[in-house]
Motif scaffolding. Structure first.
Motif, PDB file in Angstrom:
ATOM      1  N   ARG A 138       0.844  -1.199   0.000  1.00 24.45           N
ATOM      2  CA  ARG A 138       0.000   0.000   0.000  1.00 24.45           C
ATOM      3  C   ARG A 138       0.881   1.251   0.000  1.00 24.45           C
ATOM      4  O   ARG A 138       0.603   2.227  -0.691  1.00 24.45           O
ATOM      5  N   LEU A 141       2.491   1.707  -3.481  1.00 27.64           N
ATOM      6  CA  LEU A 141       1.551   2.212  -4.477  1.00 27.64           C
ATOM      7  C   LEU A 141       1.309   3.716  -4.334  1.00 27.64           C
ATOM      8  O   LEU A 141       0.847   4.365  -5.273  1.00 27.64           O
ATOM      9  N   ALA A 142       1.630   4.262  -3.164  1.00 26.75           N
ATOM     10  CA  ALA A 142       1.433   5.704  -2.944  1.00 26.75           C
ATOM     11  C   ALA A 142       2.335   6.549  -3.834  1.00 26.75           C
ATOM     12  O   ALA A 142       2.104   7.750  -3.982  1.00 26.75           O
ATOM     13  N   GLU A 143       3.369   5.942  -4.447  1.00 20.97           N
ATOM     14  CA  GLU A 143       4.276   6.683  -5.327  1.00 20.97           C
ATOM     15  C   GLU A 143       3.685   6.945  -6.714  1.00 20.97           C
ATOM     16  O   GLU A 143       4.174   7.806  -7.447  1.00 20.97           O
ATOM     17  N   LEU A 144       2.657   6.193  -7.079  1.00 18.21           N
ATOM     18  CA  LEU A 144       2.131   6.254  -8.446  1.00 18.21           C
ATOM     19  C   LEU A 144       1.493   7.603  -8.766  1.00 18.21           C
ATOM     20  O   LEU A 144       0.826   8.203  -7.920  1.00 18.21           O
ATOM     21  N   ALA A 147      -2.105   7.388  -8.006  1.00 17.21           N
ATOM     22  CA  ALA A 147      -2.401   6.806  -6.693  1.00 17.21           C
ATOM     23  C   ALA A 147      -3.752   7.236  -6.133  1.00 17.21           C
ATOM     24  O   ALA A 147      -4.455   6.441  -5.494  1.00 17.21           O
ATOM     25  N   GLU A 148      -4.138   8.484  -6.347  1.00 19.30           N
ATOM     26  CA  GLU A 148      -5.361   8.996  -5.737  1.00 19.30           C
ATOM     27  C   GLU A 148      -6.630   8.452  -6.395  1.00 19.30           C
ATOM     28  O   GLU A 148      -7.673   8.348  -5.758  1.00 19.30           O
ATOM     29  N   LEU A 161      -6.880   3.993  -2.574  1.00 15.40           N
ATOM     30  CA  LEU A 161      -5.757   3.913  -1.647  1.00 15.40           C
ATOM     31  C   LEU A 161      -6.053   4.627  -0.333  1.00 15.40           C
ATOM     32  O   LEU A 161      -5.659   4.156   0.745  1.00 15.40           O
ATOM     33  N   CYS A 170       3.189  10.238   2.185  1.00 20.00           N
ATOM     34  CA  CYS A 170       3.217  10.199   0.726  1.00 20.00           C
ATOM     35  C   CYS A 170       4.343  11.063   0.169  1.00 20.00           C
ATOM     36  O   CYS A 170       5.017  11.784   0.927  1.00 20.00           O
ATOM     37  N   SER A 249      10.753   4.463  -2.570  1.00 24.09           N
ATOM     38  CA  SER A 249       9.524   4.766  -1.839  1.00 24.09           C
ATOM     39  C   SER A 249       9.828   5.868  -0.833  1.00 24.09           C
ATOM     40  O   SER A 249      10.922   5.896  -0.249  1.00 24.09           O
TER      41      SER A 249
END
Length: 318
Positions: A138, A141-144, A147-148, A161, A170, A249
């Motif tokens: 999780r 994935l916040a780096e994408l 992500a939001e 997320l 983040c 990350s």
């Protein structure tokens, strides 16, 4: 295809095994899967063949994806299916390496993101997995860049997320929003090789092709926190080359190192035995805050005994 309740895998020694006794039992897959990316037209053909929506197809692909996992330590195969903004469908699986600490493992969601990045994908709109994403994933994935808005589907439910990573730490906590491209946005690190490879490693099994692959991986790597781009290329006994760059990350620990990223490319190409790797080249900035050389030597010696590692230095370019 594996029988119901088992999952086939190839372990680090190159022997085919069957996971079943004491392992997580997988449902029999409805369809077969033998590749790690589907073009939009391939996905559409499968939808028509099975009479399902794209969302339903992604769910159907999770079980056969898990059969491609390589979890000799945990015997817990995980499959992840992602939909790119391009319309491509990506596959991710977990990879584990016997005799190495657990933090060297690659999670299915990490594999999926690195697989998409290597294909030049510019965002993911949905990820479907056969197990709840762990906290490590999780956070990763916040780096994408997406992500939001990206949907995360597991156990028959759809989340965002923010639903499953409340009050998350983040990228904006460490870098000013808009100043650095996020993960799956185009990356262009201004680095180049600082030395003449032919002069420093003329007898190496590592080829010019591998050096170029490692440098390209470093240029495109995601290193907004350390500012230490790095890349690595693996060379197999058959001469194939697989490159990968660091993917950081903001929480640091979920970072994929260059060796992990290169092994993702290796596995995504359908290579079976890690012992097929006979050489590797790592490129990184000398004297920087982060170096991957020591950990790479240790891991490579365990995963592919006898593989030769060449370390070359990068420098900042104009």
């Amino acid at each position: 295809m594996a029988q119901e309740g088992t999952a086939q895998h190839t372990d680090a020694s190159g022997t085919n095994g069957v996971i079943g006794v004491g392992a997580r039992k997988l449902p029999a897959p409805v369809l077969a899967l033998d590749k790690f990316m589907l073009e939009p037209e391939e996905a559409a053909a499968l939808q028509a063949q099975h009479g399902v929506s794209l969302r339903q197809l992604m769910q159907l692909l999770v079980a056969p994806a898990a059969l491609l996992a390589r979890p000799p330590t945990s015997a817990f195969p995980v499959g992840a299916i992602g939909l790119g903004v391009s319309g491509r469908v990506y596959v991710g699986v977990n990879l584990e390496f016997p005799n190495l600490p657990l933090h060297h493992s690659v999670h299915a969601e990490q594999f999926l993101v690195a697989n998409a990045a290597a294909a030049g994908e510019r965002g993911l709109t949905r990820i479907t997995v056969n197990a709840a994403p762990c906290g490590h994933c999780r956070q990763f994935l916040a780096e994408l860049i997406t992500a939001e808005t990206m949907e995360i589907v597991y156990k028959g439910k759809c989340y965002h997320l923010d639903d499953i990573l409340v009050d998350k730490f983040c990228p904006s906590d460490l870098i000013e929003p808009g100043t650095t491209p996020l993960l799956l946005e185009p990356q262009r690190n201004n680095v180049c090789l600082a030395e003449d490879f032919s002069a420093t490693a003329a007898s190496s099994v590592v080829t010019q092709e591998a050096v170029h692959a490692a440098v390209d991986a470093a240029v495109q790597s995601y290193a907004p926190y350390s500012r230490c781009p790095a890349g690595l290329a693996l060379v197999t006994t058959s001469g194939r080359v697989y490159g990968g760059g660091v993917i950081e990350s903001c929480a640091y620990n979920p970072t994929l190192n260059p060796l992990q990223s290169a092994y993702i490319a290796f596995a995504a190409a359908g290579e079976g035995e890690f012992s097929q790797v006979c050489g590797a080249v790592l490129v990184e900035l000398p004297g920087s805050a982060v170096s991957h050389e020591h950990s790479t030597r240790t891991a490579l010696a365990t995963i592919a005994p006898g593989a030769e590692l060449t370390v070359l230095h990068l420098q900042h370019s104009a």
